[in-house]
Enzyme design. Sequence first.
Site, short mmCIF file in Angstrom:
data_model
loop_
_atom_site.label_atom_id
_atom_site.label_comp_id
_atom_site.label_asym_id
_atom_site.label_seq_id
_atom_site.Cartn_x
_atom_site.Cartn_y
_atom_site.Cartn_z
N HIS A 6 2.29 1.82 -3.58
CA HIS A 6 1.35 2.41 -4.30
C HIS A 6 0.96 3.98 -4.14
O HIS A 6 0.75 4.53 -5.11
CB HIS A 6 -0.28 1.71 -4.08
CG HIS A 6 0.07 0.05 -4.96
ND1 HIS A 6 1.06 -0.15 -5.63
CD2 HIS A 6 -0.63 -1.02 -4.66
CE1 HIS A 6 0.91 -1.29 -6.00
NE2 HIS A 6 0.04 -1.97 -5.29
N THR A 54 0.89 -1.30 0.10
CA THR A 54 0.10 0.16 -0.35
C THR A 54 0.98 1.24 -0.10
O THR A 54 0.65 2.26 -0.74
CB THR A 54 -1.01 0.07 1.24
OG1 THR A 54 -1.38 -1.44 1.42
CG2 THR A 54 -2.02 1.15 1.18
#
Length: 343
Positions: free
Chosen positions: A42, A39
């Site tokens: 990203h 995460t």
Amino acid sequence: MKAAVWTDYGKIEIKEVPVPEIGKNEALLKVRAAGVCVTDLHVFTGKFLYGKPPHILGHEICGEIVKTGEDAKDLPLGMRVVVETSVGCGKCDECKKGNRHLCANREEIGTAPYAGGYAQYVKVPAQNVVPVADNVSDEEAAIFESVVCPCGGLMRLGVKFGETVAVFGVGPAGIAFIQTAKALGAGRVIAIARNRKRLERVLHFGADEIICSADEDVAARLSQLTDGKGVDLICETTGAEKIIEETADYIANGGRILLYGLPAENSDISFPVKSIIMKQAQVDGVENNPFVWRPLMKLVSGGRINLKDMVTHTFSLDKIEDAFSLLENKKEDPIKIVVYPWK
Ligand SMILES: [Zn+2]
Ligand SMILES: [Zn+2]
């Protein structure tokens, strides 16, 4: 203090920044180790537009309490802790029930206004710290958060004694589901993925059967392994449209489907409502919850969930860019990466 500051999409700089000032309900942690989550990658690259630079990322944190605010004096200095990520408003009905993960105004450690753990110190709300068991290392504690969501999903949905669980995807979440399902009493856990090398790795984490979707017929194998009955519980971690759609084909009558993998923003999923209804299946979504942290610490401490072997690479914080590129390129097939701000 030294911090890895996300300064622009795809860019992170090691900088000297002030040590955070704590409020009266907060604790200051010396970060002992931090996990690198996909995460974070990203967000860093801009694939997920969640928060914006400049900011200090990192929501998987193992720290040591070095200072407490005046209303948090009950927390012992020197205690090693992990940091529960959800911060609720404290005032709404869900927060009053302790469900800060369901608060409409929820914030997250590592997302503004909360700086994350890619720094030598981080401040967190006192109620978000969870003690680390003595026999759990800093490195294991640093990736604890990555197992919380899968574990929380299975805690809510339950794994019945002896039942068959299928896990799609063998990244960190898939491995967390496999281990948790076994710890909760699954009779057989079947892991399914495209990459055979990565798939074989999960036998070490307790998978009983593996199916390589690149060269095997998944439907036929699942049917054969369950005597045509279908699997009792599916944990979906890939977010792939086709797999999500097919879960209803693989599930037994009265089975459960746990959705974890986030589909791409523009994906177009035609969910098989008819099969779900005819099979009287249950579909559940899973995210973090505050009630899983302490029980999960006991499972890890008791050796029921192996975090140690999930950490495949470590870096000093100075090399965090290398950690991100390793995660992005997947050349060396990392499972979890940990960074150390003081090494
Ligand atoms: Zn994470
Ligand atoms: Zn609230």
